[in-house]
Design a protein around this motif. Sequence first.
Motif, PDB file in Angstrom:
ATOM      1  N   LEU A 130       0.824  -1.196   0.000  1.00  0.00           N
ATOM      2  CA  LEU A 130       0.000   0.000   0.000  1.00  0.00           C
ATOM      3  C   LEU A 130       0.865   1.256   0.000  1.00  0.00           C
ATOM      4  O   LEU A 130       0.505   2.276  -0.614  1.00  0.00           O
ATOM      5  CB  LEU A 130      -0.926  -0.006   1.229  1.00  0.00           C
ATOM      6  CG  LEU A 130      -1.847   1.206   1.376  1.00  0.00           C
ATOM      7  CD1 LEU A 130      -2.819   1.284   0.188  1.00  0.00           C
ATOM      8  CD2 LEU A 130      -2.603   1.150   2.708  1.00  0.00           C
ATOM      9  N   SER A 131       2.023   1.168   0.635  1.00  0.00           N
ATOM     10  CA  SER A 131       2.889   2.352   0.684  1.00  0.00           C
ATOM     11  C   SER A 131       3.428   2.734  -0.702  1.00  0.00           C
ATOM     12  O   SER A 131       3.805   3.887  -0.933  1.00  0.00           O
ATOM     13  CB  SER A 131       4.064   2.100   1.639  1.00  0.00           C
ATOM     14  OG  SER A 131       4.844   1.005   1.171  1.00  0.00           O
ATOM     15  N   VAL A 132       3.487   1.783  -1.669  1.00  0.00           N
ATOM     16  CA  VAL A 132       3.961   2.082  -3.038  1.00  0.00           C
ATOM     17  C   VAL A 132       2.805   2.059  -4.032  1.00  0.00           C
ATOM     18  O   VAL A 132       3.008   1.950  -5.233  1.00  0.00           O
ATOM     19  CB  VAL A 132       5.058   1.084  -3.452  1.00  0.00           C
ATOM     20  CG1 VAL A 132       6.289   1.290  -2.579  1.00  0.00           C
ATOM     21  CG2 VAL A 132       4.558  -0.352  -3.387  1.00  0.00           C
ATOM     22  N   ASN A 133       1.586   2.056  -3.472  1.00  0.00           N
ATOM     23  CA  ASN A 133       0.372   2.070  -4.306  1.00  0.00           C
ATOM     24  C   ASN A 133       0.250   0.823  -5.182  1.00  0.00           C
ATOM     25  O   ASN A 133      -0.306   0.876  -6.279  1.00  0.00           O
ATOM     26  CB  ASN A 133       0.303   3.327  -5.173  1.00  0.00           C
ATOM     27  CG  ASN A 133       0.177   4.580  -4.316  1.00  0.00           C
ATOM     28  OD1 ASN A 133      -0.499   4.564  -3.304  1.00  0.00           O
ATOM     29  ND2 ASN A 133       0.842   5.645  -4.743  1.00  0.00           N
ATOM     30  N   ALA A 134       0.742  -0.352  -4.673  1.00  0.00           N
ATOM     31  CA  ALA A 134       0.638  -1.597  -5.439  1.00  0.00           C
ATOM     32  C   ALA A 134      -0.685  -2.293  -5.198  1.00  0.00           C
ATOM     33  O   ALA A 134      -1.114  -3.135  -5.995  1.00  0.00           O
ATOM     34  CB  ALA A 134       1.793  -2.530  -5.079  1.00  0.00           C
ATOM     35  N   VAL A 135      -1.337  -1.993  -4.072  1.00  0.00           N
ATOM     36  CA  VAL A 135      -2.657  -2.566  -3.796  1.00  0.00           C
ATOM     37  C   VAL A 135      -3.571  -1.425  -3.378  1.00  0.00           C
ATOM     38  O   VAL A 135      -3.118  -0.342  -2.980  1.00  0.00           O
ATOM     39  CB  VAL A 135      -2.586  -3.624  -2.675  1.00  0.00           C
ATOM     40  CG1 VAL A 135      -1.765  -4.835  -3.119  1.00  0.00           C
ATOM     41  CG2 VAL A 135      -2.018  -3.038  -1.383  1.00  0.00           C
ATOM     42  N   GLY A 136      -4.836  -1.731  -3.434  1.00  0.00           N
ATOM     43  CA  GLY A 136      -5.799  -0.715  -3.028  1.00  0.00           C
ATOM     44  C   GLY A 136      -6.008  -0.696  -1.514  1.00  0.00           C
ATOM     45  O   GLY A 136      -5.665  -1.637  -0.790  1.00  0.00           O
ATOM     46  N   HIS A 137      -6.593   0.392  -1.080  1.00  0.00           N
ATOM     47  CA  HIS A 137      -6.874   0.521   0.358  1.00  0.00           C
ATOM     48  C   HIS A 137      -7.838  -0.559   0.850  1.00  0.00           C
ATOM     49  O   HIS A 137      -7.702  -1.076   1.986  1.00  0.00           O
ATOM     50  CB  HIS A 137      -7.466   1.908   0.652  1.00  0.00           C
ATOM     51  CG  HIS A 137      -6.437   2.996   0.673  1.00  0.00           C
ATOM     52  ND1 HIS A 137      -5.638   3.273   1.762  1.00  0.00           N
ATOM     53  CD2 HIS A 137      -6.072   3.890  -0.289  1.00  0.00           C
ATOM     54  CE1 HIS A 137      -4.829   4.271   1.486  1.00  0.00           C
ATOM     55  NE2 HIS A 137      -5.067   4.679   0.230  1.00  0.00           N
ATOM     56  N   GLN A 138      -8.798  -0.956   0.037  1.00  0.00           N
ATOM     57  CA  GLN A 138      -9.772  -1.954   0.467  1.00  0.00           C
ATOM     58  C   GLN A 138      -9.112  -3.295   0.688  1.00  0.00           C
ATOM     59  O   GLN A 138      -9.428  -3.998   1.670  1.00  0.00           O
ATOM     60  CB  GLN A 138     -10.879  -2.080  -0.592  1.00  0.00           C
ATOM     61  CG  GLN A 138     -12.018  -2.997  -0.169  1.00  0.00           C
ATOM     62  CD  GLN A 138     -12.746  -2.490   1.053  1.00  0.00           C
ATOM     63  OE1 GLN A 138     -13.039  -1.297   1.141  1.00  0.00           O
ATOM     64  NE2 GLN A 138     -13.018  -3.375   2.009  1.00  0.00           N
ATOM     65  N   ASP A 139      -8.179  -3.669  -0.189  1.00  0.00           N
ATOM     66  CA  ASP A 139      -7.488  -4.955  -0.023  1.00  0.00           C
ATOM     67  C   ASP A 139      -6.673  -4.969   1.264  1.00  0.00           C
ATOM     68  O   ASP A 139      -6.645  -5.964   2.008  1.00  0.00           O
ATOM     69  CB  ASP A 139      -6.575  -5.210  -1.223  1.00  0.00           C
ATOM     70  CG  ASP A 139      -7.361  -5.398  -2.514  1.00  0.00           C
ATOM     71  OD1 ASP A 139      -8.527  -5.841  -2.403  1.00  0.00           O
ATOM     72  OD2 ASP A 139      -6.823  -5.098  -3.589  1.00  0.00           O
ATOM     73  N   PHE A 140      -5.997  -3.850   1.561  1.00  0.00           N
ATOM     74  CA  PHE A 140      -5.225  -3.788   2.813  1.00  0.00           C
ATOM     75  C   PHE A 140      -6.142  -3.864   4.036  1.00  0.00           C
ATOM     76  O   PHE A 140      -5.846  -4.574   5.003  1.00  0.00           O
ATOM     77  CB  PHE A 140      -4.417  -2.487   2.856  1.00  0.00           C
ATOM     78  CG  PHE A 140      -3.871  -2.201   4.231  1.00  0.00           C
ATOM     79  CD1 PHE A 140      -2.825  -2.953   4.776  1.00  0.00           C
ATOM     80  CD2 PHE A 140      -4.422  -1.172   5.004  1.00  0.00           C
ATOM     81  CE1 PHE A 140      -2.351  -2.681   6.026  1.00  0.00           C
ATOM     82  CE2 PHE A 140      -3.938  -0.903   6.263  1.00  0.00           C
ATOM     83  CZ  PHE A 140      -2.892  -1.667   6.801  1.00  0.00           C
ATOM     84  N   GLU A 141      -7.251  -3.160   4.014  1.00  0.00           N
ATOM     85  CA  GLU A 141      -8.163  -3.175   5.156  1.00  0.00           C
ATOM     86  C   GLU A 141      -8.761  -4.552   5.368  1.00  0.00           C
ATOM     87  O   GLU A 141      -8.944  -4.991   6.521  1.00  0.00           O
ATOM     88  CB  GLU A 141      -9.268  -2.135   4.945  1.00  0.00           C
ATOM     89  CG  GLU A 141      -8.740  -0.699   5.031  1.00  0.00           C
ATOM     90  CD  GLU A 141      -9.804   0.323   4.709  1.00  0.00           C
ATOM     91  OE1 GLU A 141     -10.928  -0.112   4.356  1.00  0.00           O
ATOM     92  OE2 GLU A 141      -9.532   1.529   4.812  1.00  0.00           O
TER      93      GLU A 141
END
Length: 388
Positions: A130-141
Amino acid sequence: MQHPYRGGAVPLAAALVACGLTIACSKKEQVKGTPEVAVVTLQPERVAITSELPGRTSAFLVAEVHPQVNGIVQQRVFTEGADIKQGDLLYQIDPRPYQAAYDTAAAALARVEANLPAIRKRAERFKELLSVNAVGHQDFEDADAAAKQAEAEAQSLKAGVESARINLGYTRITAPISGRIGKSNVTPGALATAYQGPAFTTIQQLDQVYVDSPQSSAMLLALQRNLASNRLKGGTPDQAKVKLFLEDGTPYPQQGLLKFSDVTVDPTTGSQILRMVFPNPKHVLLPGMYVRAVVEEGVAEQAILAPQQGVTRDPKGNAVALVLDGSGKVEQRTLKVDRAVGSKWLVTEGLNAGDRLIVEGLQKVRPGVTPKVVPFESKPAAPAPAAK
């Protein structure tokens, strides 16, 4: 012919004789009319002030043994009436259902804990991406919520395992205190119901015992006044020494201490409970025994003790005594009597050191009379009849 003694000569002579006899009798009665009394000169004495109170013994510690889980009693391990130690096994309840529940909870916890590392790593990896914008916020949450859910489930399962372990331990019923155990109310094969029904058995600690004795609140107030006025020395309500007599009158060899008095007065009897503690190394004292406790309140250094035969009651019930004043005349005193000490009364008011108390001849004198004082001889107690 008239008789030579008729006329006035004979009545005159008879009158003179009668007068002489009357005067002689009057003098004789006057001599006999002086009453005799025996007196005792009062002197201050040093007296130990005690109170005798009835009481009942009770165990120092009492523990009723109840089951904490349901099940069938497999065995009773102890011997009734034996001395046991804290932690000794008393009963064994069938542990198999609780062992199975424990194993099930432990297995469920192990399964969750096995998956927990992978779920945590996935959440950490998604955080880095998420810090390099490789995944979306929803996937991290979603990954982070799954990790937290797995950790919460693991904590819940740990609690379940602990509960199962405790219940499994409760199948071993052990002694909560050391002491002497009583009879068993259940036998092997009986159904144990958790926290219900009569106690399986009772354990009582008898190395020390309590003696509970009722005492009037008026007596406690009098004791407090005595201590405050310094009339009694050497004792306080919370540190008084106590002697004990068994039901058959045998003195108990161990001395006890007054522990405390109850803070509530029974409104029906006007009394408070005094609790005393006694050492009981040989277990002579058993719970429920009737005993007599003698509480040592203190010492009266200048006590006035009056023989009981010298103290009477007036029509109002007040204690009165007759004493001889400085001129030898009888004087009546109204007394305040505290208690009996042996064959004497402890007098708090009305008599002083040096007073001559009349102890014999009380019925022959009244106030204002000057009696004849004779020595007082105390009569020895009559000997006991010989055994047949």
